[in-house]
Enzyme design. Structure first.
Site, PDB file in Angstrom:
ATOM      1  N   HIS A 216       0.842  -1.197   0.000  1.00  0.00           N
ATOM      2  CA  HIS A 216       0.000   0.000   0.000  1.00  0.00           C
ATOM      3  C   HIS A 216       0.884   1.255   0.000  1.00  0.00           C
ATOM      4  CE1 HIS A 216      -3.269  -2.475   2.218  1.00  0.00           C
ATOM      5  NE2 HIS A 216      -3.715  -2.240   0.998  1.00  0.00           N
TER       6      HIS A 216
ATOM      7  N   CYS B 189      -3.184   1.627   9.569  1.00  0.00           N
ATOM      8  CA  CYS B 189      -4.156   0.609   9.118  1.00  0.00           C
ATOM      9  C   CYS B 189      -5.240   0.357  10.168  1.00  0.00           C
ATOM     10  CB  CYS B 189      -3.472  -0.730   8.856  1.00  0.00           C
ATOM     11  SG  CYS B 189      -2.027  -0.651   7.827  1.00  0.00           S
TER      12      CYS B 189
HETATM   13  N1  GLY Z   1      -2.840  -8.285   6.059  1.00  0.00           N
HETATM   14  C1  GLY Z   1      -3.090  -7.051   5.464  1.00  0.00           C
HETATM   15  C2  GLY Z   1      -3.386  -7.208   4.023  1.00  0.00           C
HETATM   16  O1  GLY Z   1      -2.677  -7.915   3.383  1.00  0.00           O
HETATM   17  O2  GLY Z   1      -4.316  -6.696   3.487  1.00  0.00           O
END
Ligand code: GLY
Length: 255
Positions: free
Chosen positions: A162, A249
């Site tokens: 991300h 997150c």
């Molecule tokens: N575990 C976070 C993701 O891969 O979206």
């Protein structure tokens, strides 16, 4: 929820099954993850944020609420995560946000995850990644463009899950970024605070009003953020990191 509020979600009993690029060794310790999550919620509250924590669901990655919604200007765009196994997570999030923001949605083939979105003033930088595609980015523009936000896409290197794995907003118009992680000029004229590539994980911090919650154990990154004038609270993140997660997150912050 209104400005100064944040939504978080408790750690699932199935957190050890969270998506990861490679199997964590040692495996994720769910009890330890819960302790780390509780410390995060407390640290967020200590910044003056009113935190609402949703109960854990069955979805292993459900605590990573940031990926399920992009909130700005009184609107919450409920995403369609690129990871198919994560799509059900958005239901609880939409339900929790509905009384507090105007909801918008996205449909196939669009995919987008909030971890790819970084807002600085009226600009929404978005990573084009394995999780967020062109149709998802176009939908972001469709929803937030009329509200006065300009969407700026950044092509992410394949190794970056991300956008906010390697950068995050410092809450004052600047962006914290790991050296060499993104193409030059990605953030246009936004001032950057750079940390060493070797400590890239710490580029994901949650900053607010001159304070930054940072991952513990990254002394050079911490020194850079302190030199930039922020007060740092360091948090243990070992179990989050094993699940390819980081501090931002864990919350959707409504400003
Ligand atoms: N575990 C976070 C993701 O891969 O979206």
């Amino acid at each position: 929820m209104s400005a100064g509020h944040a939504l978080t979600r408790a750690i699932s009993a199935r957190f050890a099954e969270a998506l990861t690029a490679r199997p964590p060794d040692p495996p994720i310790d769910v009890a330890c993850a819960r302790v780390q999550h509780a410390a995060y919620v407390a640290a967020l509250a200590a910044l003056g944020v009113t935190v609402v924590t949703l109960p854990a669901g069955d979805e292993p990655d459900g605590c990573f609420v940031e990926d399920g919604a992009v909130v700005a200007g009184g609107v919450a765009l409920i995403t369609r995560p690129g990871a198919a196994s994560r799509r059900a997570e958005t239901h609880a999030l939409a339900e929790a946000l509905a009384p507090h923001a105007e909801l918008r949605h996205m449909a196939a083939p669009a995919t987008l995850e909030g971890g790819d979105c970084l807002r600085v003033g009226r600009r929404l930088f978005v990573g084009r990644s394995a999780r967020s595609n062109d149709a998802g980015i176009a939908r972001l523009g469709e929803v937030f463009g009329p509200l006065g936000y300009r969407v700026v896409a950044i092509a992410l290197p394949a190794r970056v899950l991300h956008l906010k794995c390697v950068c995050s907003p410092l809450g004052d118009g600047r962006v914290l970024v790991a050296e060499g992680a993104l193409p030059g000029g990605a953030f246009e004229d936004v001032p950057l605070v750079t940390i060493p590539a070797a400590e890239a994980y710490a580029a994901n911090c949650l900053a607010r009003a001159g304070h930054a919650l940072m991952a513990d154990g990254y002394p050079r990154a911490r020194a850079q953020v302190e030199a930039a004038g922020l007060t740092v609270t360091a948090l243990a993140t070992s179990e989050l990191r094993k699940a390819d997660g980081a501090l931002t997150c864990l919350s959707v912050v409504i400003d």
